[in-house]
Scaffold this motif. Structure first.
Motif, PDB file in Angstrom:
ATOM      1  N   ASP A 224       0.827  -1.211   0.000  1.00 21.53           N
ATOM      2  CA  ASP A 224       0.000   0.000   0.000  1.00 21.53           C
ATOM      3  C   ASP A 224       0.862   1.261   0.000  1.00 21.53           C
ATOM      4  O   ASP A 224       0.609   2.206  -0.749  1.00 21.53           O
ATOM      5  CB  ASP A 224      -0.925   0.010   1.221  1.00 21.53           C
ATOM      6  CG  ASP A 224      -2.033  -1.019   1.114  1.00 21.53           C
ATOM      7  OD1 ASP A 224      -2.192  -1.607   0.022  1.00 21.53           O
ATOM      8  OD2 ASP A 224      -2.735  -1.239   2.118  1.00 21.53           O
ATOM      9  N   ALA A 225       1.880   1.268   0.851  1.00 23.90           N
ATOM     10  CA  ALA A 225       2.740   2.450   0.948  1.00 23.90           C
ATOM     11  C   ALA A 225       3.554   2.649  -0.326  1.00 23.90           C
ATOM     12  O   ALA A 225       3.747   3.783  -0.788  1.00 23.90           O
ATOM     13  CB  ALA A 225       3.662   2.319   2.154  1.00 23.90           C
ATOM     14  N   PHE A 226       4.039   1.549  -0.907  1.00 20.02           N
ATOM     15  CA  PHE A 226       4.827   1.641  -2.139  1.00 20.02           C
ATOM     16  C   PHE A 226       3.974   2.202  -3.278  1.00 20.02           C
ATOM     17  O   PHE A 226       4.426   3.065  -4.044  1.00 20.02           O
ATOM     18  CB  PHE A 226       5.363   0.259  -2.512  1.00 20.02           C
ATOM     19  CG  PHE A 226       6.249   0.256  -3.726  1.00 20.02           C
ATOM     20  CD1 PHE A 226       7.567   0.681  -3.626  1.00 20.02           C
ATOM     21  CD2 PHE A 226       5.769  -0.172  -4.956  1.00 20.02           C
ATOM     22  CE1 PHE A 226       8.398   0.682  -4.742  1.00 20.02           C
ATOM     23  CE2 PHE A 226       6.590  -0.174  -6.075  1.00 20.02           C
ATOM     24  CZ  PHE A 226       7.902   0.255  -5.966  1.00 20.02           C
ATOM     25  N   LEU A 227       2.740   1.744  -3.373  1.00 19.61           N
ATOM     26  CA  LEU A 227       1.869   2.185  -4.456  1.00 19.61           C
ATOM     27  C   LEU A 227       1.477   3.654  -4.303  1.00 19.61           C
ATOM     28  O   LEU A 227       1.305   4.365  -5.298  1.00 19.61           O
ATOM     29  CB  LEU A 227       0.619   1.303  -4.518  1.00 19.61           C
ATOM     30  CG  LEU A 227       0.851  -0.124  -5.027  1.00 19.61           C
ATOM     31  CD1 LEU A 227      -0.442  -0.917  -4.989  1.00 19.61           C
ATOM     32  CD2 LEU A 227       1.429  -0.104  -6.437  1.00 19.61           C
ATOM     33  N   VAL A 228       1.333   4.113  -3.064  1.00 19.87           N
ATOM     34  CA  VAL A 228       1.025   5.528  -2.842  1.00 19.87           C
ATOM     35  C   VAL A 228       2.123   6.400  -3.437  1.00 19.87           C
ATOM     36  O   VAL A 228       1.856   7.424  -4.079  1.00 19.87           O
ATOM     37  CB  VAL A 228       0.870   5.827  -1.331  1.00 19.87           C
ATOM     38  CG1 VAL A 228       0.922   7.324  -1.071  1.00 19.87           C
ATOM     39  CG2 VAL A 228      -0.458   5.279  -0.832  1.00 19.87           C
TER      40      VAL A 228
END
Length: 203
Positions: free
Chosen positions: A115-119
């Motif tokens: 989730d954090a990487f995609l943000v």
């Protein structure tokens, strides 16, 4: 690279990292809903996502500089103007949209990191920002070591800040203070961006 030049990059990266926004919401959501370790993994993953844009921007600028010196000069000027415009925008809309909504729950370390990487990765504004920012720092004779220094500055500051959020600040008074005073964070970053942009445009 001169120390003062590098410190200007550090200052912009720090102000950008601590400004509340979608990235902070994701790290807080993961940390509060799961564990601090989930938050740390999300912080590292987010930093690597930004690092991808930073590396891509540097490599693109290096190619343009090597093959089209005049084009790079124009790009550098446009980058300075863009940074100044971002600074003016940050000051004009300082504090607006400062509420960080925390919703949703992740259930695994992998999902937290994803989730954090995609943000970070699915933010095209990051690519444009780094193109403008690094056009002020990349030089024709820049070594691999200096490029690594620029990349590491972005990754370490972003990852370090959000790791600190996950380990120490989530739900604490420090983040509440930052949210209440976001207007000053925005104004501070805006001022730094304007100064950097003017330095390039004016020469």
């Amino acid at each position: 690279m001169e120390l003062t030049t590098w410190l200007s990059l550090v200052a912009i990266c720090v102000m950008g990292a601590i400004s509340p926004g979608p990235s902070l919401a994701v790290i807080l959501r993961v940390t509060i809903a799961q564990t601090p370790l989930h938050g740390v993994l999300a912080a590292i993953s987010h930093a690597l996502g930004l690092g991808f844009w930073a590396l891509l921007s540097m490599q693109g600028l290096a190619v343009v500089m090597a093959k089209h010196q005049q084009a790079f000069f124009v790009l550098s000027i446009l980058g300075g103007v863009y940074l100044a415009w971002l600074g003016l925008k940050a000051i004009r809309y300082a504090g607006i949209g400062g509420e960080v909504k925390i919703e949703g729950v992740t259930s695994s370390y992998w999902q937290s990191a994803r989730d954090a990487f995609l943000v970070a990765l699915m933010n095209p504004k990051a690519a444009l920002f780094f193109l403008a920012l690094f056009s002020q720092f990349v030089q024709a004779d820049m070594s691999v070591l200096l490029k690594l220094q620029l990349w590491a500055t972005v990754v370490v500051i972003d990852g370090g800040w959000y790791t600190l959020v996950a380990l120490l600040l989530a739900g604490g008074p420090a983040l509440s203070w930052l949210r209440r005073h976001r207007i000053w964070v925005d104004r501070g970053m805006g001022g730094l961006l304007i100064l950097l942009g003017m330095k390039v445009v004016i020469g």
